[in-house]
Design a protein around this motif. Sequence first.
Motif, PDB file in Angstrom:
ATOM      1  N   ASN A 123     -54.941 -10.384   3.686  1.00 14.32           N
ATOM      2  CA  ASN A 123     -55.616  -9.959   2.459  1.00 14.32           C
ATOM      3  C   ASN A 123     -55.863 -11.130   1.494  1.00 14.32           C
ATOM      4  O   ASN A 123     -55.447 -12.262   1.743  1.00 14.32           O
ATOM      5  N   HIS A 139     -50.241  -6.117   8.210  1.00 13.15           N
ATOM      6  CA  HIS A 139     -51.003  -6.314   6.961  1.00 13.15           C
ATOM      7  C   HIS A 139     -50.222  -7.284   6.088  1.00 13.15           C
ATOM      8  O   HIS A 139     -49.075  -7.010   5.717  1.00 13.15           O
ATOM      9  N   SER A 141     -50.363  -8.727   2.525  1.00 14.83           N
ATOM     10  CA  SER A 141     -51.036  -8.296   1.288  1.00 14.83           C
ATOM     11  C   SER A 141     -51.523  -9.481   0.455  1.00 14.83           C
ATOM     12  O   SER A 141     -51.128 -10.631   0.687  1.00 14.83           O
ATOM     13  N   PRO A 142     -52.298  -9.172  -0.595  1.00 11.55           N
ATOM     14  CA  PRO A 142     -52.780 -10.237  -1.475  1.00 11.55           C
ATOM     15  C   PRO A 142     -51.640 -11.090  -2.017  1.00 11.55           C
ATOM     16  O   PRO A 142     -50.582 -10.574  -2.422  1.00 11.55           O
ATOM     17  N   HIS A 157     -45.936  -4.372   7.245  1.00 20.36           N
ATOM     18  CA  HIS A 157     -46.701  -4.602   6.008  1.00 20.36           C
ATOM     19  C   HIS A 157     -45.886  -5.508   5.097  1.00 20.36           C
ATOM     20  O   HIS A 157     -44.793  -5.130   4.659  1.00 20.36           O
ATOM     21  N   GLY A 159     -45.705  -6.910   1.505  1.00 26.43           N
ATOM     22  CA  GLY A 159     -46.268  -6.438   0.241  1.00 26.43           C
ATOM     23  C   GLY A 159     -46.885  -7.535  -0.607  1.00 26.43           C
ATOM     24  O   GLY A 159     -46.679  -8.740  -0.391  1.00 26.43           O
ATOM     25  N   ILE A 160     -47.542  -7.087  -1.623  1.00 19.29           N
ATOM     26  CA  ILE A 160     -48.306  -7.976  -2.504  1.00 19.29           C
ATOM     27  C   ILE A 160     -47.357  -8.999  -3.163  1.00 19.29           C
ATOM     28  O   ILE A 160     -46.288  -8.651  -3.659  1.00 19.29           O
ATOM     29  N   GLY A 177     -41.411  -5.016   0.333  1.00 19.85           N
ATOM     30  CA  GLY A 177     -41.912  -4.614  -0.978  1.00 19.85           C
ATOM     31  C   GLY A 177     -42.634  -5.724  -1.714  1.00 19.85           C
ATOM     32  O   GLY A 177     -42.439  -6.919  -1.456  1.00 19.85           O
ATOM     33  N   ALA A 178     -43.418  -5.304  -2.693  1.00 24.13           N
ATOM     34  CA  ALA A 178     -44.129  -6.253  -3.547  1.00 24.13           C
ATOM     35  C   ALA A 178     -43.137  -7.218  -4.187  1.00 24.13           C
ATOM     36  O   ALA A 178     -42.073  -6.812  -4.654  1.00 24.13           O
ATOM     37  N   THR A 191     -37.696  -0.271   5.233  1.00 21.93           N
ATOM     38  CA  THR A 191     -38.296  -0.753   3.992  1.00 21.93           C
ATOM     39  C   THR A 191     -37.321  -1.699   3.313  1.00 21.93           C
ATOM     40  O   THR A 191     -36.143  -1.363   3.127  1.00 21.93           O
ATOM     41  N   TYR A 192     -37.814  -2.858   2.953  1.00 20.78           N
ATOM     42  CA  TYR A 192     -36.993  -3.904   2.336  1.00 20.78           C
ATOM     43  C   TYR A 192     -37.617  -4.273   1.000  1.00 20.78           C
ATOM     44  O   TYR A 192     -38.837  -4.315   0.862  1.00 20.78           O
ATOM     45  N   ALA A 193     -36.782  -4.567   0.000  1.00 24.48           N
ATOM     46  CA  ALA A 193     -37.336  -4.963  -1.305  1.00 24.48           C
ATOM     47  C   ALA A 193     -36.341  -5.844  -2.031  1.00 24.48           C
ATOM     48  O   ALA A 193     -35.142  -5.876  -1.703  1.00 24.48           O
ATOM     49  N   GLY A 194     -36.843  -6.560  -3.025  1.00 25.77           N
ATOM     50  CA  GLY A 194     -35.995  -7.330  -3.921  1.00 25.77           C
ATOM     51  C   GLY A 194     -35.927  -8.805  -3.589  1.00 25.77           C
ATOM     52  O   GLY A 194     -36.494  -9.289  -2.617  1.00 25.77           O
ATOM     53  N   ILE A 200     -33.803  -0.984   1.754  1.00 25.02           N
ATOM     54  CA  ILE A 200     -33.619   0.122   0.815  1.00 25.02           C
ATOM     55  C   ILE A 200     -33.862   1.466   1.488  1.00 25.02           C
ATOM     56  O   ILE A 200     -33.462   2.501   0.961  1.00 25.02           O
TER      57      ILE A 200
HETATM   58  C1  LIG Z   1     -41.046  -1.213  -1.509  1.00 25.96           C
HETATM   59  C2  LIG Z   1     -41.935   0.000  -1.565  1.00 25.96           C
HETATM   60  C3  LIG Z   1     -42.656   0.199  -0.215  1.00 25.96           C
HETATM   61  C4  LIG Z   1     -41.052   1.191  -1.849  1.00 25.96           C
HETATM   62  O1  LIG Z   1     -41.817   2.319  -2.007  1.00 25.96           O
HETATM   63  P1  LIG Z   1     -41.111   3.768  -1.914  1.00 25.96           P
HETATM   64  O2  LIG Z   1     -40.602   3.926  -0.517  1.00 25.96           O
HETATM   65  O3  LIG Z   1     -42.093   4.763  -2.405  1.00 25.96           O
HETATM   66  O4  LIG Z   1     -39.846   3.617  -2.843  1.00 25.96           O
HETATM   67  P2  LIG Z   1     -39.609   4.089  -4.339  1.00 25.96           P
HETATM   68  O5  LIG Z   1     -40.810   3.818  -5.189  1.00 25.96           O
HETATM   69  O6  LIG Z   1     -39.080   5.478  -4.261  1.00 25.96           O
HETATM   70  O7  LIG Z   1     -38.458   3.083  -4.818  1.00 25.96           O
HETATM   71  C5  LIG Z   1     -37.141   3.142  -4.298  1.00 25.96           C
HETATM   72  C6  LIG Z   1     -36.287   2.187  -5.105  1.00 25.96           C
HETATM   73  O8  LIG Z   1     -36.696   0.839  -4.795  1.00 25.96           O
HETATM   74  C7  LIG Z   1     -37.117   0.165  -5.995  1.00 25.96           C
HETATM   75  N1  LIG Z   1     -38.297  -0.621  -5.637  1.00 25.96           N
HETATM   76  C8  LIG Z   1     -39.494  -0.164  -5.190  1.00 25.96           C
HETATM   77  N2  LIG Z   1     -40.322  -1.182  -4.935  1.00 25.96           N
HETATM   78  C9  LIG Z   1     -39.653  -2.294  -5.230  1.00 25.96           C
HETATM   79  C10 LIG Z   1     -40.010  -3.662  -5.170  1.00 25.96           C
HETATM   80  N3  LIG Z   1     -41.220  -4.053  -4.736  1.00 25.96           N
HETATM   81  N4  LIG Z   1     -39.078  -4.580  -5.536  1.00 25.96           N
HETATM   82  C11 LIG Z   1     -37.853  -4.178  -5.977  1.00 25.96           C
HETATM   83  N5  LIG Z   1     -37.455  -2.891  -6.029  1.00 25.96           N
HETATM   84  C12 LIG Z   1     -38.356  -1.961  -5.671  1.00 25.96           C
HETATM   85  C13 LIG Z   1     -37.469   1.273  -6.969  1.00 25.96           C
HETATM   86  O9  LIG Z   1     -37.358   0.812  -8.300  1.00 25.96           O
HETATM   87  C14 LIG Z   1     -36.445   2.310  -6.616  1.00 25.96           C
HETATM   88  O10 LIG Z   1     -35.208   1.955  -7.184  1.00 25.96           O
HETATM   89  P3  LIG Z   1     -34.198   3.065  -7.780  1.00 25.96           P
HETATM   90  O11 LIG Z   1     -33.805   3.913  -6.612  1.00 25.96           O
HETATM   91  O12 LIG Z   1     -33.074   2.250  -8.314  1.00 25.96           O
HETATM   92  O13 LIG Z   1     -34.976   3.815  -8.803  1.00 25.96           O
HETATM   93  C15 LIG Z   1     -43.067  -0.142  -2.648  1.00 25.96           C
HETATM   94  O14 LIG Z   1     -42.549   0.003  -3.966  1.00 25.96           O
HETATM   95  C16 LIG Z   1     -43.804  -1.460  -2.566  1.00 25.96           C
HETATM   96  O15 LIG Z   1     -43.409  -2.489  -3.132  1.00 25.96           O
HETATM   97  N6  LIG Z   1     -44.939  -1.403  -1.819  1.00 25.96           N
HETATM   98  C17 LIG Z   1     -45.792  -2.532  -1.618  1.00 25.96           C
HETATM   99  C18 LIG Z   1     -47.189  -2.181  -2.104  1.00 25.96           C
HETATM  100  C19 LIG Z   1     -48.177  -3.289  -1.832  1.00 25.96           C
HETATM  101  O16 LIG Z   1     -47.844  -4.442  -1.699  1.00 25.96           O
HETATM  102  N7  LIG Z   1     -49.431  -2.904  -1.718  1.00 25.96           N
HETATM  103  C20 LIG Z   1     -50.462  -3.854  -1.412  1.00 25.96           C
HETATM  104  C21 LIG Z   1     -51.764  -3.147  -1.261  1.00 25.96           C
HETATM  105  S1  LIG Z   1     -53.059  -4.257  -0.916  1.00 25.96           S
END
Ligand SMILES: CC(C)(COP(=O)(O)OP(=O)(O)OC[C@H]1O[C@@H](n2cnc3c(N)ncnc32)[C@H](O)[C@@H]1OP(=O)(O)O)[C@@H](O)C(=O)NCCC(=O)NCCS
Length: 201
Positions: A123, A139, A141-142, A157, A159-160, A177-178, A191-194, A200
């Motif tokens: 992207n 994918h 992301s940007p 995937h 994330g952004i 995650g983003a 799913t991994y984030a942070g 997570i």
């Molecule tokens: C990580 C991700 C997939 C999680 O989505 P989800 O499964 O719907 O999870 P939720 O939104 O229910 O979040 C779950 C927990 O993770 C945390 N969290 C979600 N995304 C996060 C991220 N990117 N970084 C850190 N923590 C994150 C939330 O705050 C939440 O914490 P809590 O339980 O303490 O409230 C999503 O938030 C994300 O980052 N997606 C990437 C989107 C992207 O890059 N799109 C590009 C399109 S071109």
Amino acid sequence: MNKLIIIGAGGHGKVIADNALKNGYTDICFVDDHATGEVMGFPIIGTSADIPKLDDGKTDFIIGIGNNAVRKMIAEKYGVHWVRLIHPSAQIAACVTVGCGTVVMAGAVINACATVGAHCIINTRAVIEHDNIIDNYAHISPNATLGGTVHVGERTHIGIGATVINNIEVCENCVVGAGAAVVKNMRESGTYAGVPARKIK
Ligand SMILES: CC(C)(COP(=O)(O)OP(=O)(O)OC[C@H]1O[C@@H](n2cnc3c(N)ncnc32)[C@H](O)[C@@H]1OP(=O)(O)O)[C@@H](O)C(=O)NCCC(=O)NCCS
């Protein structure tokens, strides 16, 4: 130039249409299972069920759907001529291969000896460093940045704005995650984030 049919008339499909224009396509249309009419002045001429009859042997196809699993399902279902689209502003280094059906968006950089599979999305402004292997239907992301010799598994995937340090393996079917920073191998789908990234879900 052949006609181009973009499968999926949503946001990702629109960015692909612009990429296609920059690549010289003039005869562009969409199919979509949920929308009718036109998008960006290009007609929606049917649904995915119409793909076999629209395949006249002279038409190029590309999937404009961001969901990796859906892209895989469509790609495996239809034996049409899948094109790759590389935006003219993307930088593709020597000894890079890019699979069929993959889109490389504006400003992306794919550095030397990287291998990008089929039906991937690289992207806007993503950076794929040297010797990466990006498996099919991934994918990136940007603004995501992958250091050298990263391996991204099928349907994963990134994330952004996420960062993956060099020499890391991210297995198949993960979501990163983003804004995450991946500093350890991810050997389990999920799913991994942070910062640093942790599982997570
Ligand atoms: C990580 C991700 C997939 C999680 O989505 P989800 O499964 O719907 O999870 P939720 O939104 O229910 O979040 C779950 C927990 O993770 C945390 N969290 C979600 N995304 C996060 C991220 N990117 N970084 C850190 N923590 C994150 C939330 O705050 C939440 O914490 P809590 O339980 O303490 O409230 C999503 O938030 C994300 O980052 N997606 C990437 C989107 C992207 O890059 N799109 C590009 C399109 S071109």
